[in-house]
Design an enzyme around this catalytic site. Structure first.
Site, short mmCIF file in Angstrom:
data_model
loop_
_atom_site.label_atom_id
_atom_site.label_comp_id
_atom_site.label_asym_id
_atom_site.label_seq_id
_atom_site.Cartn_x
_atom_site.Cartn_y
_atom_site.Cartn_z
N GLY A 51 -4.46 17.51 -21.96
CA GLY A 51 -5.81 16.96 -21.92
C GLY A 51 -6.32 16.60 -23.31
N ARG B 32 -9.25 17.09 -28.55
CA ARG B 32 -10.22 16.82 -29.62
C ARG B 32 -10.78 15.41 -29.53
NH1 ARG B 32 -6.01 16.32 -34.67
NH2 ARG B 32 -4.32 15.41 -33.47
N GLY C 30 -10.13 21.46 -32.20
CA GLY C 30 -10.85 20.28 -31.76
C GLY C 30 -11.16 19.29 -32.86
N ARG D 247 -11.95 5.23 -32.01
CA ARG D 247 -10.92 4.29 -31.57
C ARG D 247 -11.29 3.68 -30.22
NH1 ARG D 247 -5.78 8.35 -30.37
NH2 ARG D 247 -6.68 9.51 -28.63
N ASP E 121 2.62 12.27 -22.57
CA ASP E 121 1.17 12.24 -22.72
C ASP E 121 0.74 11.32 -23.87
OD1 ASP E 121 2.47 14.61 -24.07
OD2 ASP E 121 0.56 14.62 -25.14
#
Length: 509
Positions: free
Chosen positions: A115, A118, A150, A200, A276
């Protein structure tokens, strides 16, 4: 509401209360109104949370070109309000910040739930180029941070910021980077560093791992919801296919093949091709221990953490297929058996070599395909590897090659000059069948003069740590137009210094 303070994992300098995040009326931010389509998928897909503020943030660099593409007001983009928003200290009221859940295979092993550890998705902007999701990377703890803090550090944030824009300048599918903000807040990695946030954008940040998460956890209804969302939003042509989910897998396979062919042609090593880190849209995503090749070494490993060489440069095409196979397995509950998935993956084996050969012919200045071209390409790669010739400089200099001439600028790059002479004779004969004017134009637009070499990034980072961000902005300018000459900037296109080979890049960021 998830509360990072309750975990006790806040990094030094992060001890600001979540209540310090300020909500700003959307009308107060020109051109910045969010949609939240991913949030509409439901709570199984994410956790809503606010970014964790950073103390005393400052601008590191702003990408004005991308800001214009996104429709942001240029004056507002220089403001303190924009600085606060893109650090995570303020949130627009139309935003619905969240961290998404996904799983994945890391270095070939099933890693389970991962997941956004951060990265926090602010929402989706409407732009002339279509919807663009916007993330803050390094914005604080999430439920998926695992043992992390994070945060992102200035070093890695600058690298991602520059490389994503370098890839865009090269015409390679990629996520983009809008800005980097920094803070003197301390973050511990191998050593104490300072925190930063990179903003981003991408049409979507959905990864192969999102599908793996719901498939491996037997949440097949959510898997279908996700696949339908991706098809309807990004692959609408698949909806009319006899088998929409097999068509999706084939479309993703073909986009991935085109992307990886572009990587190989320009000498780009990703470094961490975990499932991922693979985009469902065929975008280059998650810039960690990447590298553009200096000396050409097919087996080069750019990631110091990759002790087995799984993600070496010459293994990237096969690893991409392996990852697509994992995606196919994840989609099996939506398809009629494994044979259907394997058939959908088959196009990768055709599209990748065709795309790579097409890019290599362009690098040679050949606009058409003739028998013998493949041998010509393979021949030059053998020469480059044998003498470990600088990859980017060779291709740029080759643009000056003239049949029958001495071509010292190219020839002198090789120790095996007789071997090069044999190859250059074959190349000269091939060029006699090509349009000279078209060849020169094609090579100048295909072989960049400027790439983000590790030592260039390192120099900019060292200066940035001393609050001098001019090197970051100079590199951004060059990398956004890498095929141009940029008179006066030739030092950024030269051979790497001896110390460049000692730079080690790991997964630590």
């Amino acid at each position: 509401m998830f509360n990072p303070e309750a975990t006790g994992l806040l990094a030094t300098g992060d001890n600001l209360n979540m209540n310090a995040v300020i909500t700003v009326p959307a009308a107060a931010i020109p051109g910045l109104t969010w949609r939240n389509r991913f949030a509409a998928l439901g709570p199984d897909f994410f956790t809503e949370l606010q970014p964790t503020p950073l103390p005393s943030p400052y601008w590191v660099s702003r990408n004005q070109a991308l800001a214009r593409e996104l429709g942001l007001d240029e004056q507002w983009f220089t403001s303190q309000e924009a600085l606060a928003l893109f650090t995570g200290n303020k949130v627009a009221e139309s935003s619905q910040p969240l961290a998404s859940v996904y799983s994945g295979h890391q270095f070939g092993q099933w890693a389970g739930q991962l997941g956004d550890g951060r990265a926090i998705l602010l929402g989706e902007l409407q732009t002339a180029a279509g919807p663009q999701e916007t993330q803050l990377k390094g914005a604080g703890l999430t439920p998926y941070s695992r043992m992390g803090d994070g945060r992102a550090v200035l070093r890695s944030s600058i690298r991602e910021y520059l490389c994503s824009e370098a890839m865009h300048g090269l015409g390679i599918p990629t996520t983009r980077a809008l800005c980097v903000t920094g803070s003197d807040a301390k973050v511990r990695r191998e050593e104490i560093e300072t925190a930063a946030v990179v903003t981003r954008t991408a049409p979507s940040f959905i990864r192969f791992g999102h599908f793996e998460h719901f498939s491996y956890s037997d949440q097949h209804e959510q898997l279908k919801t996700l696949a339908d969302f991706v098809i309807d939003s990004f692959y609408p042509e698949c909806r009319d296919a006899d088998q929409p989910y097999a068509a999706l897998l084939q479309a993703v396979s073909e986009r991935t093949a085109i992307m990886v062919a572009a990587w190989q042609a320009v000498g780009f090593c990703h470094g961490v091709m975990n499932t991922d880190n693979m985009s469902i849209l065929g975008l280059t995503i998650d810039y960690g221990p990447f590298q553009f090749l200096d000396a050409f070494d097919p087996g080069h490993i750019c990631n110091h953490s990759d002790t087995q060489g799984r993600y070496a440069y010459n293994k990237q095409p096969n690893i991409a297929y392996w990852n697509l196979f994992c995606l196919g397995q994840a989609l099996l509950p939506l398809m009629d058996g494994q044979e259907q998935a394997l058939a959908a993956l088959e196009s990768y084996k055709t599209v990748f070599p065709q795309a790579l050969e097409g890019r290599m012919r362009a690098k040679l200045g050949l606009s058409d395909m003739l028998p013998g071209d493949k041998a010509l390409i393979e021949g030059v790669f053998k020469l480059l590897a044998a003498d470990k010739v600088d990859y980017s400089i060779f291709w740029r200099r080759l643009g000056t090659f003239e049949p029958g001439a001495a071509n010292e600028a190219v020839r002198d790059l090789f120790l095996d000059r007789p071997g090069f002479d044999v190859w250059s004779l074959l190349y000269s004969e091939r060029l006699m069948q090509a349009d000279k004017g078209l060849r020169a134009d094609l090579m100048l637009k295909t072989n960049p003069k400027y790439v983000l070499r590790n030592h260039l990034g390192e120099q900019a980072i060292r200066a940035a740590k001393l609050q001098d961000f001019s090197g970051v902005d100079t590199l951004l300018m060059l990398l956004q137009a890498p095929f141009e000459e940029h008179p006066g900037q030739e030092k950024f296109a030269g051979f790497p210094p001896d110390w460049a080979s000692s730079i080690e890049i790991s997964c630590s960021s």
